[in-house]
Write a protein that holds these residues in place. Structure first.
Motif, PDB file in Angstrom:
ATOM      1  N   ILE A 152     125.698 -25.294  -3.575  1.00  0.00           N
ATOM      2  CA  ILE A 152     125.629 -25.932  -5.256  1.00  0.00           C
ATOM      3  C   ILE A 152     125.309 -23.882  -5.801  1.00  0.00           C
ATOM      4  O   ILE A 152     126.514 -23.714  -6.416  1.00  0.00           O
ATOM      5  CB  ILE A 152     124.350 -25.844  -5.696  1.00  0.00           C
ATOM      6  CG1 ILE A 152     124.176 -27.490  -4.618  1.00  0.00           C
ATOM      7  CG2 ILE A 152     123.791 -26.331  -6.832  1.00  0.00           C
ATOM      8  CD1 ILE A 152     122.526 -28.469  -5.240  1.00  0.00           C
ATOM      9  N   GLN A 153     124.998 -22.644  -4.709  1.00  0.00           N
ATOM     10  CA  GLN A 153     124.681 -21.971  -5.610  1.00  0.00           C
ATOM     11  C   GLN A 153     126.608 -20.656  -5.023  1.00  0.00           C
ATOM     12  O   GLN A 153     127.055 -20.555  -6.401  1.00  0.00           O
ATOM     13  CB  GLN A 153     123.939 -20.766  -4.348  1.00  0.00           C
ATOM     14  CG  GLN A 153     122.650 -20.973  -4.885  1.00  0.00           C
ATOM     15  CD  GLN A 153     121.272 -20.350  -3.273  1.00  0.00           C
ATOM     16  OE1 GLN A 153     122.333 -20.580  -2.284  1.00  0.00           O
ATOM     17  NE2 GLN A 153     121.032 -19.394  -4.353  1.00  0.00           N
ATOM     18  N   GLU A 154     127.508 -20.945  -4.255  1.00  0.00           N
ATOM     19  CA  GLU A 154     128.262 -20.636  -3.568  1.00  0.00           C
ATOM     20  C   GLU A 154     129.802 -21.765  -5.381  1.00  0.00           C
ATOM     21  O   GLU A 154     129.794 -21.142  -5.802  1.00  0.00           O
ATOM     22  CB  GLU A 154     129.416 -21.410  -2.840  1.00  0.00           C
ATOM     23  CG  GLU A 154     130.248 -21.006  -2.442  1.00  0.00           C
ATOM     24  CD  GLU A 154     130.990 -22.139  -1.392  1.00  0.00           C
ATOM     25  OE1 GLU A 154     131.884 -22.022  -1.032  1.00  0.00           O
ATOM     26  OE2 GLU A 154     130.353 -22.937  -0.555  1.00  0.00           O
ATOM     27  N   THR A 306     126.285 -37.533 -14.962  1.00  0.00           N
ATOM     28  CA  THR A 306     124.532 -37.211 -15.970  1.00  0.00           C
ATOM     29  C   THR A 306     124.237 -36.066 -15.517  1.00  0.00           C
ATOM     30  O   THR A 306     124.040 -35.298 -16.807  1.00  0.00           O
ATOM     31  CB  THR A 306     123.926 -38.234 -14.508  1.00  0.00           C
ATOM     32  OG1 THR A 306     124.280 -37.446 -13.385  1.00  0.00           O
ATOM     33  CG2 THR A 306     123.823 -39.835 -15.097  1.00  0.00           C
ATOM     34  N   THR A 307     124.658 -34.930 -15.031  1.00  0.00           N
ATOM     35  CA  THR A 307     124.635 -34.019 -14.596  1.00  0.00           C
ATOM     36  C   THR A 307     124.815 -33.050 -15.307  1.00  0.00           C
ATOM     37  O   THR A 307     124.484 -32.235 -16.026  1.00  0.00           O
ATOM     38  CB  THR A 307     124.157 -33.316 -12.642  1.00  0.00           C
ATOM     39  OG1 THR A 307     123.507 -33.846 -12.542  1.00  0.00           O
ATOM     40  CG2 THR A 307     123.787 -31.786 -13.005  1.00  0.00           C
ATOM     41  N   SER A 308     126.407 -33.313 -15.557  1.00  0.00           N
ATOM     42  CA  SER A 308     126.926 -32.278 -15.741  1.00  0.00           C
ATOM     43  C   SER A 308     126.802 -32.658 -17.877  1.00  0.00           C
ATOM     44  O   SER A 308     127.489 -31.867 -18.400  1.00  0.00           O
ATOM     45  CB  SER A 308     128.647 -33.091 -15.798  1.00  0.00           C
ATOM     46  OG  SER A 308     129.711 -32.465 -16.952  1.00  0.00           O
ATOM     47  N   THR A 309     126.198 -34.285 -17.738  1.00  0.00           N
ATOM     48  CA  THR A 309     126.283 -33.839 -19.718  1.00  0.00           C
ATOM     49  C   THR A 309     125.606 -33.484 -19.804  1.00  0.00           C
ATOM     50  O   THR A 309     125.072 -32.837 -21.049  1.00  0.00           O
ATOM     51  CB  THR A 309     125.955 -35.620 -19.637  1.00  0.00           C
ATOM     52  OG1 THR A 309     127.355 -36.312 -19.526  1.00  0.00           O
ATOM     53  CG2 THR A 309     125.401 -36.129 -21.375  1.00  0.00           C
ATOM     54  N   GLU A 448     120.396 -28.959  -8.855  1.00  0.00           N
ATOM     55  CA  GLU A 448     121.739 -28.347  -9.584  1.00  0.00           C
ATOM     56  C   GLU A 448     121.608 -27.976 -10.486  1.00  0.00           C
ATOM     57  O   GLU A 448     122.239 -27.207 -11.348  1.00  0.00           O
ATOM     58  CB  GLU A 448     123.183 -29.695 -10.028  1.00  0.00           C
ATOM     59  CG  GLU A 448     123.319 -30.226  -7.843  1.00  0.00           C
ATOM     60  CD  GLU A 448     124.225 -31.004  -9.084  1.00  0.00           C
ATOM     61  OE1 GLU A 448     124.729 -31.672  -7.818  1.00  0.00           O
ATOM     62  OE2 GLU A 448     124.077 -32.619  -9.510  1.00  0.00           O
ATOM     63  N   LEU A 449     120.379 -28.732 -11.906  1.00  0.00           N
ATOM     64  CA  LEU A 449     120.399 -28.807 -12.673  1.00  0.00           C
ATOM     65  C   LEU A 449     119.768 -27.286 -13.242  1.00  0.00           C
ATOM     66  O   LEU A 449     120.505 -26.209 -14.096  1.00  0.00           O
ATOM     67  CB  LEU A 449     119.331 -29.299 -13.996  1.00  0.00           C
ATOM     68  CG  LEU A 449     119.618 -31.061 -14.384  1.00  0.00           C
ATOM     69  CD1 LEU A 449     118.522 -31.512 -14.993  1.00  0.00           C
ATOM     70  CD2 LEU A 449     121.462 -30.497 -15.216  1.00  0.00           C
ATOM     71  N   PHE A 450     119.604 -26.792 -12.041  1.00  0.00           N
ATOM     72  CA  PHE A 450     117.508 -24.954 -12.492  1.00  0.00           C
ATOM     73  C   PHE A 450     119.266 -24.546 -11.895  1.00  0.00           C
ATOM     74  O   PHE A 450     119.115 -23.232 -12.908  1.00  0.00           O
ATOM     75  CB  PHE A 450     116.859 -25.926 -10.954  1.00  0.00           C
ATOM     76  CG  PHE A 450     116.046 -24.047 -11.417  1.00  0.00           C
ATOM     77  CD1 PHE A 450     115.320 -24.100 -11.881  1.00  0.00           C
ATOM     78  CD2 PHE A 450     115.924 -23.078 -10.355  1.00  0.00           C
ATOM     79  CE1 PHE A 450     114.771 -21.816 -12.330  1.00  0.00           C
ATOM     80  CE2 PHE A 450     115.914 -21.382 -10.366  1.00  0.00           C
ATOM     81  CZ  PHE A 450     115.380 -22.162 -11.273  1.00  0.00           C
ATOM     82  N   LEU A 451     119.440 -25.177 -10.447  1.00  0.00           N
ATOM     83  CA  LEU A 451     121.062 -23.427 -10.192  1.00  0.00           C
ATOM     84  C   LEU A 451     121.737 -23.391 -11.526  1.00  0.00           C
ATOM     85  O   LEU A 451     122.262 -21.945 -11.431  1.00  0.00           O
ATOM     86  CB  LEU A 451     120.963 -23.232  -8.753  1.00  0.00           C
ATOM     87  CG  LEU A 451     120.296 -23.648  -8.173  1.00  0.00           C
ATOM     88  CD1 LEU A 451     120.707 -24.669  -6.799  1.00  0.00           C
ATOM     89  CD2 LEU A 451     119.506 -22.547  -8.084  1.00  0.00           C
TER      90      LEU A 451
END
Length: 492
Positions: A152-154, A306-309, A448-451
């Motif tokens: 996710i960091q990448e 969901t995460t993208s929204t 994902e949301l936090f990073l």
């Protein structure tokens, strides 16, 4: 005699008889059992269609709930619904009577697409096996581990780069964010990510966006209520069916490619792992290729949309509330600085940023009525009789905006999740639902949301384009997302 009677009946009399017969048949069909939840007057044949607000269904449900209470019944066409609101009723459905309402309903548009397969629409033993396998496989490929965090960091780095390419000029962040978030689940599903300039993948993302938007519009809802009529009519519901077939074709190509170079002793990703299960399942009743396609598409859509929204809501709120954005950036600068990327271990040291992310989820409220449930048997729910097969919707909006829980429920206020400067939880915060069918990707989504959020706020200040007023109004698709907007990502 019959011929005499037939010739003696006028067309008008026959028409009246037919109408009366249909009305009586409709009344008998709709007749509710004793102690069924209350609801407004329903019209013959169409039910409560006249009360539906397709542009703002939350407002329509809120209005009926205010009049009839925390458990109400509605009907549209041939489908009956029960809405439950408030913490007590929602816990009754999802936890205390969780097994009685564990199934997904037979929704016509879903049946047309997946035939009750996959993770979202399946039921019973099939669903339990698919969910158990998927959770195990996600863990095997890094869920909750450092390896997935590094992935996710990448991706955060790639997303920052494409935002930087815009040089502070107005742009629509939708597909850049979709691509970044989708790459995380794609790396688990297919074993690879997709470049932001990959034309084929960009077309797929556009397909997902169009399909998720259309699936909640008027024509799709009418199809769910009157499928035997709507299937013969043109409209956006036909586009939904066409697009889902294209999405399944994309995944099938990936599966076919995996089968060509598949090594049973080595598992590179979710598809390889599922192919191993197919090989072990001698009966072929649980693990089969059609289920693999359905599970993969479910994960692709849910893991992207969901995460993208939520991230798009977050950027929008930061631009609308620059003083809150500045406080988040100050905390990022203090805890992380500019020399390294944000890490998950930073979250506990950043209560204000964590509170802002939670408030984005609360106020964004992207799944306002949760995913539908169905009563698997006749059930007594707080004195009300819920017949087997009834579709039950848990009104999560009633929790996210409860006036007794939140100090300023209609206002974006990170203080809702802070106490004495420290982050505080609330049992009324349920964006991932609760119970046995709660979102299986919650851990991944929270990471994902936090990073992604901290990586973007670390490098950019988000502002409205010149002479532009950003809107916080939502548009309803599979999720309740912000209306399309352009933003300026000004490098810090």
């Amino acid at each position: 005699m019959l011929r005499f009677l037939w010739e003696g009946i006028s067309f008008q009399v026959l028409l009246v008889f037919l109408v009366v017969f249909l009305l009586v048949a409709d009344y008998m069909k709709r007749r509710k059992p004793k102690n069924y939840p209350p609801g407004p007057f329903a019209l013959p044949f169409v039910g409560h269609l006249h009360l539906m607000n397709f542009k703002n269904p939350l407002k329509a449900v809120d209005k009926i709930t205010e009049k009839y209470g925390d458990i109400i019944s509605t009907q549209v066409g041939g489908m009956s619904f029960v809405f439950v609101s408030g913490m007590r009723m929602i816990k009754e459905v999802l936890v205390n009577h969780g097994e009685d309402f564990i199934d997904r309903p037979d929704i016509p548009i879903n049946r047309e697409i997946f035939n009750d397969m996959g993770l979202i629409s399946s039921n019973g033993y099939l669903w339990k096996q698919q969910r158990r396998f998927t959770l195990t496989t996600l863990r095997n490929f890094g869920l909750g581990k450092r390896s997935l965090e590094e992935r996710i960091q990448e991706e955060c780095g790639y997303l920052v780069d494409v935002f930087m390419d815009e040089q502070g000029n107005p742009f629509n962040p939708l597909f850049k964010i979709n691509n970044a978030v989708s790459n995380i689940i794609c790396s688990i599903l297919f074993g690879n990510r997709f470049d932001y300039h990959d034309e084929n993948f960009q077309k797929l993302l556009q397909l997902i966006d169009e399909t998720t938007s259309l699936q909640a519009n008027v024509m799709s809802q009418l199809y769910n209520s009157f499928p035997s009529i709507m299937k013969y009519l043109p409209g956006s519901h036909q586009t939904v069916f066409k697009n889902w077939k294209l999405l399944k074709s994309f995944v099938k190509e990936k599966v076919d490619k995996h089968k060509e170079d598949w090594n049973p002793s080595e598992s590179r990703d979710f598809i390889d792992s599922y192919l191993q299960e197919i090989a072990k399942d001698n009966s072929g009743s649980i693990f089969q290729e059609e289920n693999l396609l359905a599970c993969a598409v479910d994960l692709l859509i849910a893991g992207t949309e969901t995460t993208s929204t939520t991230i798009r809501w977050a950027i929008l709120y930061m631009a609308k509330y620059p003083e809150i954005q500045a406080r988040v950036q100050a905390e990022i600068d203090t805890v992380i600085g500019q020399a390294r990327q944000p890490a998950l271990e930073d979250r506990d040291k950043m209560p204000y940023t964590n509170a802002v992310i939670h408030e984005v989820q609360r106020k964004g409220n992207i799944v306002p009525f949760n995913v539908p449930r169905m009563a698997v048997k006749d059930t007594d729910l707080c004195g009300f009789h819920i017949p087997k097969g009834t579709v039950v919707l848990t009104n999560l909006t009633s929790l996210m905006f409860d006036k007794n829980e939140w100090e300023t429920p209609e206002t974006f206020n990170p203080g809702h999740f802070l106490k004495d400067g420290q982050f505080r939880k609330s049992e009324y915060f349920l964006p991932f639902s609760i119970g046995k069918r709660a979102c299986l990707g919650e851990v991944l989504a929270r990471t994902e949301l936090f990073l992604f959020f901290t990586a973007l706020l670390q490098k950019f200040t988000f502002q409205a384009p010149p002479n532009t007023t950003l809107s916080l109004e939502y548009q309803l698709g599979i999720t309740a997302g912000p209306r399309p907007y352009k933003i300026c990502a000004v490098p810090r």
